[in-house]
Design a protein around this motif. Structure first.
Motif, mmCIF file in Angstrom:
data_model
loop_
_atom_site.group_PDB
_atom_site.id
_atom_site.type_symbol
_atom_site.label_atom_id
_atom_site.label_comp_id
_atom_site.label_asym_id
_atom_site.label_seq_id
_atom_site.Cartn_x
_atom_site.Cartn_y
_atom_site.Cartn_z
ATOM 1 N N GLU A 110 2.204 1.722 -3.605
ATOM 2 C CA GLU A 110 1.190 1.907 -4.655
ATOM 3 C C GLU A 110 1.166 3.339 -5.216
ATOM 4 O OE1 GLU A 110 -2.660 0.539 -3.454
ATOM 5 O OE2 GLU A 110 -3.326 0.282 -5.521
ATOM 6 N N THR A 112 -5.342 -4.072 -5.976
ATOM 7 C CA THR A 112 -4.473 -2.891 -6.061
ATOM 8 C C THR A 112 -4.317 -2.474 -7.524
ATOM 9 O OG1 THR A 112 -2.343 -4.004 -6.439
ATOM 10 C CG2 THR A 112 -3.076 -3.857 -4.150
ATOM 11 N N ARG A 126 0.833 -1.213 0.000
ATOM 12 C CA ARG A 126 0.000 0.000 0.000
ATOM 13 C C ARG A 126 0.864 1.258 0.000
ATOM 14 N NH1 ARG A 126 -4.635 -1.415 -2.144
ATOM 15 N NH2 ARG A 126 -5.519 -3.204 -1.089
#
Ligand SMILES: Cc1cc2nc3c(=O)[nH]c(=O)nc-3n(C[C@H](O)[C@H](O)[C@H](O)COP(=O)(O)OP(=O)(O)OC[C@H]3O[C@@H](n4cnc5c(N)ncnc54)[C@H](O)[C@@H]3O)c2cc1C
Length: 313
Positions: free
Chosen positions: A41, A73, A38
């Motif tokens: 990303e 994602t 995360r």
């Protein structure tokens, strides 16, 4: 989308980079991997690769995690797949699984011996002997983009550098679209590998040869690296880290970490000057050290201010 297309897309604006994760052993490790994913990303890596373990549950985790990365994602996942310990039928099942979960990029590897890198490599009775055969198997399945491993210092078991180069060219000719190198600490080794591939076969030499890097964050991570690479860290690098660690009873951790980040930044700058297509970072499932290197290189500028990369390393 393929790794090569993603690299070309990003290269219009900046040097692309990619990151590598390993399959965690437990729930806490998996939570760490997702925090790192995360955090990366918003920095828009070209792709995120997940290594394939020696057996059992970590192998299942790789298969599951790449599917979840694809589904949840914006990252482009690359599944590492190794021939070791698998029959051809099992490899075909895994390839089908990747297609079913939307993973179309695979790094085809022979894999290290299951007992450890220094053990004898034993072919599965119904399996494959070399990575090139796995490239052929995946390519024959259709719909996949395949990458392979390369070794700036030569694979530890190659007879010599010429044989090692011939093997890489063979894997590229068999359909691999790019290679990712083993981690290294002497940029010259990587550049000489690139020269050898271009001299051996200019057409294959034109395919992306991606350097593998790992920012050192502690002396302990150096031992982990040696274990992963089955080779040595150059004395000059060890001396630089030891100087940073100091002579006291406790290692000066901050100084070692700073020296490791500096070293990875210097290597990356030289590689960018040399026109590499992408920088591939082994992250050990942490985002912070790699992000610092990227910041030093100005490769996070478009996303600075998102506050995404603040988690501990
Ligand atoms: C970027 C990268 C990612 C990796 N990811 C993983 C991972 O996820 N999981 C994992 O277990 N390991 C991984 N590895 C380690 C890799 O599996 C090992 O280094 C393995 O020993 C070699 O794999 P290979 O795909 O290069 O094998 P190959 O290309 O098959 O080469 C293996 C050896 O056989 C020799 N050889 C090849 N063909 C022949 C032939 N016809 N006759 C005689 N000798 C031959 C080669 O010169 C070499 O010495 C990775 C390595 C790299 C660089």
């Amino acid at each position: 989308m393929s790794v090569v297309d993603r690299i070309a897309e990003i290269a219009v604006a900046r040097t692309p980079f990619s990151v590598e994760f390993f399959p965690p052993r437990d729930e806490a490790g998996e939570a760490q991997l997702w925090r790192a994913a995360r955090a990366f990303e918003p920095l828009d890596p070209a792709f995120v690769s997940v290594t394939y373990g020696a057996g059992g549950t970590t192998r299942d985790r790789t298969a599951r995690i790449v599917g979840e990365l694809a589904a949840t994602t914006s990252l482009l996942p690359v599944a590492h797949l190794t021939a070791v310990g698998h029959s051809v039928a099992e490899l075909r099942e895994l390839i089908d699984h990747f297609a079913a979960v939307g993973v179309h990029n695979v790094l085809a590897l022979r894999g290290d011996p299951q007992g450890g890198v220094r053990q004898e490599w034993v072919q599965h009775p119904e399996g494959l002997a070399y990575a090139v055969e796995l490239v052929e198997l995946i390519t024959a399945a259709g719909g996949f983009h395949v990458g392979v491993a390369s070794f700036p210092e030569g694979h530890p078991r190659a007879i010599n550098l010429a044989a090692d180069t011939a093997n890489l060219v063979n894997k590229l000719r068999a359909g691999a679209e790019y290679s990712i190198s083993q981690m290294f600490f002497d940029v010259e080794d990587f550049l000489r590998l690139r020269d050898r591939v271009c001299a051996a076969d200019p057409e294959q030499g034109a395919k992306p040869l991606i350097p593998g890097l790992m920012p050192i964050t502690s002396l302990r991570s150096v031992s982990r690296m040696v274990e992963l690479m089955d080779s040595q860290i150059p004395t000059s690098v060890l001396e630089r880290l030891s100087r940073a660690a100091g002579d006291g009873p406790a290692e000066n951790r901050d100084a070692v970490r700073r020296a490791g980040i500096e070293l990875a930044t210097e290597m990356s700058r030289r590689l960018i000057d040399e026109g590499v297509p992408c920088l591939h970072f082994c992250t050990l499932n942490f985002a912070k050290a790699t992000s610092e290197v990227l910041t030093n290189l100005g490769l996070t500028q478009s996303r600075v201010g998102s506050g995404a990369v603040t988690r501990g390393d």
